[in-house]
Design an enzyme around this catalytic site. Structure first.
Site, mmCIF file in Angstrom:
data_model
loop_
_atom_site.group_PDB
_atom_site.id
_atom_site.type_symbol
_atom_site.label_atom_id
_atom_site.label_comp_id
_atom_site.label_asym_id
_atom_site.label_seq_id
_atom_site.Cartn_x
_atom_site.Cartn_y
_atom_site.Cartn_z
ATOM 1 N N LYS A 170 35.463 -28.352 -4.290
ATOM 2 C CA LYS A 170 36.681 -29.180 -4.197
ATOM 3 C C LYS A 170 37.800 -28.332 -3.630
ATOM 4 O O LYS A 170 38.685 -27.889 -4.351
ATOM 5 C CB LYS A 170 37.105 -29.657 -5.595
ATOM 6 N N ARG A 191 57.970 -17.058 -16.100
ATOM 7 C CA ARG A 191 59.273 -17.286 -15.487
ATOM 8 C C ARG A 191 60.224 -18.038 -16.398
ATOM 9 O O ARG A 191 61.424 -17.854 -16.354
ATOM 10 C CB ARG A 191 59.113 -18.099 -14.193
HETATM 11 P P1 ADP Z 1 48.025 -20.731 -11.658
HETATM 12 O O1 ADP Z 1 47.483 -21.773 -10.736
HETATM 13 O O2 ADP Z 1 46.982 -20.110 -12.543
HETATM 14 O O3 ADP Z 1 49.281 -21.098 -12.399
HETATM 15 P P2 ADP Z 1 49.640 -19.155 -9.837
HETATM 16 O O4 ADP Z 1 49.081 -18.573 -8.585
HETATM 17 O O5 ADP Z 1 50.612 -20.266 -9.685
HETATM 18 O O6 ADP Z 1 48.372 -19.551 -10.680
HETATM 19 O O7 ADP Z 1 50.310 -18.030 -10.724
HETATM 20 C C1 ADP Z 1 49.599 -16.950 -11.256
HETATM 21 C C2 ADP Z 1 50.448 -16.227 -12.308
HETATM 22 O O8 ADP Z 1 51.616 -15.703 -11.715
HETATM 23 C C3 ADP Z 1 50.928 -17.142 -13.434
HETATM 24 O O9 ADP Z 1 50.922 -16.397 -14.633
HETATM 25 C C4 ADP Z 1 52.340 -17.474 -13.027
HETATM 26 O O10 ADP Z 1 53.144 -17.803 -14.144
HETATM 27 C C5 ADP Z 1 52.759 -16.163 -12.415
HETATM 28 N N1 ADP Z 1 53.874 -16.319 -11.467
HETATM 29 C C6 ADP Z 1 54.001 -17.243 -10.480
HETATM 30 N N2 ADP Z 1 55.163 -17.068 -9.797
HETATM 31 C C7 ADP Z 1 55.784 -16.006 -10.377
HETATM 32 C C8 ADP Z 1 57.055 -15.340 -10.150
HETATM 33 N N3 ADP Z 1 57.899 -15.729 -9.196
HETATM 34 N N4 ADP Z 1 57.361 -14.292 -10.960
HETATM 35 C C9 ADP Z 1 56.503 -13.902 -11.936
HETATM 36 N N5 ADP Z 1 55.316 -14.485 -12.203
HETATM 37 C C10 ADP Z 1 54.962 -15.526 -11.442
#
Ligand code: ADP
Length: 151
Positions: free
Chosen positions: A42, A92
């Site tokens: 997917k 965050r």
């Molecule tokens: P998921 O789909 O598992 O949420 P992400 O790629 O969106 O994966 O995020 C991976 C990790 O990085 C998560 O723990 C998220 O909270 C953290 N994260 C995302 N953006 C930021 C940021 N700007 N600063 C710090 N941590 C972040």
């Protein structure tokens, strides 16, 4: 024993916020595996997985203790395979907390040897989110200041 952490996520795309968490995580762990969760059947990603692997690998080319991998299974199981006893996650805001709270309980339930370690975002990077970057990029906006590499 080597302290290995898995940093799991979609990374669609990998942002300066993610980079910051990885680099700060290096003060705590001997090795960090950036694990891109990817469901091959997917594929709903915006940025192709191969492109993101290449960019992340280039970003951390100078760090032999940072690896980039993809996976398509339970995070807790994947961590066990690589002898990772820690999951690294970034926080965050309270929305992140609500989600991370339940998922970390679940992961420890599935694998009692797995502790999730949270790093609070650096304030200047707190507003960066992969979903907003996708929106801006979709409409042709410049996202370069949010990314640690050139797209
Ligand atoms: P998921 O789909 O598992 O949420 P992400 O790629 O969106 O994966 O995020 C991976 C990790 O990085 C998560 O723990 C998220 O909270 C953290 N994260 C995302 N953006 C930021 C940021 N700007 N600063 C710090 N941590 C972040």
């Amino acid at each position: 024993m080597k302290r290995i952490a898995l940093f799991p996520g979609s990374f669609d795309p990998f942002t300066k916020g993610h980079e910051d968490i990885v680099l700060r995580g290096l003060r705590l762990f001997d090795e960090i595996i950036i694990a891109i969760g990817y469901n091959s059947s997917k594929n709903k990603r915006y940025f192709p997985i191969e492109v993101m692997i290449n960019h992340i690998s280039t970003t951390f080319a100078g760090y032999p203790n940072i690896k980039v991998q993809t996976y398509d299974e339970l995070t807790a199981e994947y961590a066990r395979k690589f002898n990772a006893h820690f999951l690294l996650r970034g926080l965050r805001n309270t929305t992140d907390f609500e989600y991370e709270n339940s998922i970390s309980q679940l992961n420890r339930n599935l694998n009692p040897d797995l502790e999730t370690v949270f790093l609070i975002t650096s304030p200047e990077l707190a507003a960066i989110s992969s979903s907003i970057i996708r929106e801006v990029h979709r409409y042709g906006g410049d996202v370069s200041s949010f990314l640690p590499f050139k797209l």
